[in-house]
Design a protein around this motif. Structure first.
Motif, PDB file in Angstrom:
ATOM      1  N   PRO A  89       0.847  -1.200   0.000  1.00  0.00           N
ATOM      2  CA  PRO A  89       0.000   0.000   0.000  1.00  0.00           C
ATOM      3  C   PRO A  89       0.884   1.253   0.000  1.00  0.00           C
ATOM      4  CG  PRO A  89       0.057  -1.000   2.193  1.00  0.00           C
ATOM      5  CD  PRO A  89       0.840  -1.900   1.277  1.00  0.00           C
ATOM      6  N   ILE A  90       0.276   2.399  -0.234  1.00  0.00           N
ATOM      7  CA  ILE A  90       1.036   3.651  -0.128  1.00  0.00           C
ATOM      8  C   ILE A  90       1.326   3.881   1.357  1.00  0.00           C
ATOM      9  CG2 ILE A  90       0.901   6.163  -0.446  1.00  0.00           C
ATOM     10  CD1 ILE A  90      -0.937   5.480  -2.921  1.00  0.00           C
ATOM     11  N   LEU A  91       2.603   4.166   1.670  1.00  0.00           N
ATOM     12  CA  LEU A  91       3.011   4.222   3.074  1.00  0.00           C
ATOM     13  C   LEU A  91       3.608   5.576   3.418  1.00  0.00           C
ATOM     14  CD1 LEU A  91       4.771   0.728   2.997  1.00  0.00           C
ATOM     15  CD2 LEU A  91       2.691   1.240   4.285  1.00  0.00           C
ATOM     16  N   ASP A  92       3.399   6.017   4.668  1.00  0.00           N
ATOM     17  CA  ASP A  92       4.080   7.223   5.147  1.00  0.00           C
ATOM     18  C   ASP A  92       5.502   6.844   5.578  1.00  0.00           C
ATOM     19  OD1 ASP A  92       3.804   5.853   7.506  1.00  0.00           O
ATOM     20  OD2 ASP A  92       2.362   7.244   8.417  1.00  0.00           O
ATOM     21  N   GLU A  93       6.221   7.775   6.181  1.00  0.00           N
ATOM     22  CA  GLU A  93       7.631   7.520   6.527  1.00  0.00           C
ATOM     23  C   GLU A  93       7.773   6.317   7.463  1.00  0.00           C
ATOM     24  OE1 GLU A  93      10.537   8.591   5.258  1.00  0.00           O
ATOM     25  OE2 GLU A  93       9.094   9.396   3.825  1.00  0.00           O
ATOM     26  N   ALA A  94       6.935   6.288   8.511  1.00  0.00           N
ATOM     27  CA  ALA A  94       6.995   5.168   9.463  1.00  0.00           C
ATOM     28  C   ALA A  94       6.669   3.860   8.744  1.00  0.00           C
ATOM     29  CB  ALA A  94       6.019   5.403  10.612  1.00  0.00           C
ATOM     30  N   GLY A  95       5.712   3.924   7.835  1.00  0.00           N
ATOM     31  CA  GLY A  95       5.308   2.739   7.075  1.00  0.00           C
ATOM     32  C   GLY A  95       6.436   2.238   6.193  1.00  0.00           C
ATOM     33  N   LYS A  96       7.190   3.168   5.618  1.00  0.00           N
ATOM     34  CA  LYS A  96       8.309   2.771   4.749  1.00  0.00           C
ATOM     35  C   LYS A  96       9.414   2.085   5.544  1.00  0.00           C
ATOM     36  CE  LYS A  96       7.543   6.236   1.239  1.00  0.00           C
ATOM     37  NZ  LYS A  96       7.767   7.663   1.038  1.00  0.00           N
ATOM     38  N   LEU A  97       9.662   2.629   6.732  1.00  0.00           N
ATOM     39  CA  LEU A  97      10.659   1.991   7.614  1.00  0.00           C
ATOM     40  C   LEU A  97      10.210   0.580   7.984  1.00  0.00           C
ATOM     41  CD1 LEU A  97      11.857   4.515  10.366  1.00  0.00           C
ATOM     42  CD2 LEU A  97      13.256   3.216   8.736  1.00  0.00           C
ATOM     43  N   ALA A  98       8.936   0.473   8.309  1.00  0.00           N
ATOM     44  CA  ALA A  98       8.376  -0.833   8.688  1.00  0.00           C
ATOM     45  C   ALA A  98       8.511  -1.805   7.520  1.00  0.00           C
ATOM     46  CB  ALA A  98       6.909  -0.680   9.086  1.00  0.00           C
ATOM     47  N   ARG A  99       8.205  -1.312   6.327  1.00  0.00           N
ATOM     48  CA  ARG A  99       8.299  -2.170   5.144  1.00  0.00           C
ATOM     49  C   ARG A  99       9.728  -2.697   4.963  1.00  0.00           C
ATOM     50  NH1 ARG A  99       7.280  -0.662  -1.289  1.00  0.00           N
ATOM     51  NH2 ARG A  99       8.748  -2.239  -2.017  1.00  0.00           N
ATOM     52  N   SER A 100      10.713  -1.808   5.128  1.00  0.00           N
ATOM     53  CA  SER A 100      12.089  -2.257   4.891  1.00  0.00           C
ATOM     54  C   SER A 100      12.522  -3.249   5.985  1.00  0.00           C
ATOM     55  CB  SER A 100      13.050  -1.078   4.762  1.00  0.00           C
ATOM     56  OG  SER A 100      13.475  -0.655   6.024  1.00  0.00           O
ATOM     57  N   ARG A 101      11.982  -3.079   7.177  1.00  0.00           N
ATOM     58  CA  ARG A 101      12.263  -4.028   8.269  1.00  0.00           C
ATOM     59  C   ARG A 101      11.702  -5.426   7.911  1.00  0.00           C
ATOM     60  NH1 ARG A 101      15.016  -6.298  11.309  1.00  0.00           N
ATOM     61  NH2 ARG A 101      14.197  -7.281  13.167  1.00  0.00           N
ATOM     62  N   LEU A 102      10.480  -5.446   7.400  1.00  0.00           N
ATOM     63  CA  LEU A 102       9.853  -6.734   7.038  1.00  0.00           C
ATOM     64  C   LEU A 102      10.627  -7.376   5.888  1.00  0.00           C
ATOM     65  CD1 LEU A 102       6.025  -5.849   7.178  1.00  0.00           C
ATOM     66  CD2 LEU A 102       7.480  -6.762   8.980  1.00  0.00           C
ATOM     67  N   GLU A 103      11.007  -6.560   4.903  1.00  0.00           N
ATOM     68  CA  GLU A 103      11.741  -7.103   3.748  1.00  0.00           C
ATOM     69  C   GLU A 103      13.103  -7.661   4.171  1.00  0.00           C
ATOM     70  OE1 GLU A 103       9.916  -4.561   0.022  1.00  0.00           O
ATOM     71  OE2 GLU A 103      11.512  -3.651   1.210  1.00  0.00           O
ATOM     72  N   GLN A 104      13.702  -6.988   5.144  1.00  0.00           N
ATOM     73  CA  GLN A 104      14.992  -7.429   5.655  1.00  0.00           C
ATOM     74  C   GLN A 104      14.881  -8.795   6.334  1.00  0.00           C
ATOM     75  OE1 GLN A 104      17.423  -5.781   4.729  1.00  0.00           O
ATOM     76  NE2 GLN A 104      19.101  -6.681   5.896  1.00  0.00           N
ATOM     77  N   ARG A 105      13.790  -8.973   7.044  1.00  0.00           N
ATOM     78  CA  ARG A 105      13.608 -10.258   7.749  1.00  0.00           C
ATOM     79  C   ARG A 105      13.378 -11.397   6.759  1.00  0.00           C
ATOM     80  NH1 ARG A 105      11.149 -11.311  13.230  1.00  0.00           N
ATOM     81  NH2 ARG A 105      12.381 -13.135  12.679  1.00  0.00           N
TER      82      ARG A 105
END
Ligand code: ADP
Ligand code: MG
Length: 323
Positions: free
Chosen positions: A173-189
């Motif tokens: 989904p379209i994400l704000d700054e916090a959402g983008k950080l969260a996304r990269s954390r999930l992708e990293q895992r």
């Protein structure tokens, strides 16, 4: 482009110094020492492009994950990793690919003090097979068959991050700054799982049964239930979910099923109630959450309940060759 032997030389450069390696890469077989009073734990896992990682995955991540999934299996046995072999099949030796691939392999090996001692190099569709060799004091292995009625069920870290990253690939989904950080954390895992090696070793003599969560929590706990002849009841409201997952998936009813999606490489284990204090201390020492998610009882299979005691259906994990 370099040739096979030059490639093996580069691979040999990954080999750390380990006094246990009597003969390493370069001879017909490796000759290895193990600590007195110990026995070996040996495991192999293959990663195939398009099945275990997406075709556009970073080569460094592929290398790291190939090692990590094997060390996760050793962790689940409570074994200390010592040695590894690498069987590599490549369509061609493209240094732009091979260099970071070897870098990722080397990084994951080093992280847990594992030494590369041999392998095989062949031409063909890309695949990577690692065999990891660990050691255990005689009789100390953690198995899937030791759980007893009355035990509690614990899981390390958080569940569902990798599954969420996989599910949302291509339609975030379209994400704000916090959402983008969260996304990269999930992708990293998903890309770079960290095997729980120190935890596995620390659980020797503490856990009655242990498994790593790779195929999905229900399926993996199902192995413990079957081999221990017990029933496992999980309260889905207790499942540890990361802040990142909760940020990207705000609806709680949609969060918990990701915990059954697999690829977590956390440890799920059982222990009698008198071990609970020890487990709490261990969590503090390792700075790793260890969450009680359910109980072991007489019966069979894995059963899910929600906070209100309603029975929930088990979301299915990933099975190869499922029709
Ligand atoms: P052989 O023909 O006897 O199997 P190889 O030429 O395959 O010998 O291997 C030579 C040496 O290089 C061996 O010690 C082997 O373990 C090592 N080796 C070959 N490929 C790899 C690899 N991908 N990773 C680590 N070691 C390797
Ligand atoms: Mg060979």
């Amino acid at each position: 482009m370099i040739g096979e032997f030059e490639l093996i030389e580069r691979i040999a450069a990954l080999q750390g110094a380990d006094s246990g390696v009597r003969i390493g890469i370069g001879d017909d077989a490796a000759v290895l020492a193990i600590s007195p009073g110990h026995e070996l734990a040996v495991t192999t896992d293959t990663l195939v492009a398009g099945v275990h990682f997406p075709l556009d995955a970073k080569p460094a991540d592929i290398g790291f994950k190939a090692v990590a999934v094997n060390l996760s299996d050793l962790a689940a046995m409570g074994a200390t990793p010592r040695y590894a072999t690498l069987a590599l099949t490549l369509p061609s030796i493209e240094m732009g690919f091979v260099e970071p691939l070897l870098g990722g392999i080397g990084e994951a090996l080093k992280r847990d003090g594992t030494t590369l001692v041999g392998g095989d190099t062949t031409r063909g569709p890309f695949s990577i097979t690692i065999t990891a060799i660990g050691e255990l004091p005689h009789g100390a292995a953690l198995t899937r068959g030791g759980a007893n009625a009355g035990d509690n069920v614990f899981v390390s870290g958080t569940l569902g991050d990798a599954a969420a990253a996989l599910a949302m690939r291509g339609h975030w989904p379209i994400l704000d700054e916090a959402g983008k950080l969260a996304r990269s954390r999930l992708e990293q895992r998903l890309a770079k799982p960290h095997p729980r090696v120190s935890l596995g070793v620390a659980l020797r003599g503490v856990a009655s049964a242990c498994i790593d969560v790779s195929d999905g929590l229900a399926q993996d706990l199902g192995h413990i239930a079957r081999l221990s002849n017990v029933a496992i009841v999980v309260d889905v409201s207790l499942l540890p979910l990361s802040r990142a997952l909760q940020t990207v998936v705000p609806d709680p009813e949609q969060q918990w099923p990701f915990a059954f999606g697999g690829d977590d490489y956390e440890l799920a284990f059982c222990a009698p109630p008198e071990r609970t204090i020890q487990i709490e201390c261990l969590a503090a020492e390792l700075k790793l959450p260890l969450t009680c998610i359910g109980t072991v009882g007489p019966g069979r299979d894995v059963h899910l309940l929600d906070r209100k005691g309603r029975v929930r259906e088990v979301p299915r994990g990933y099975e190869h060759f499922r029709a």
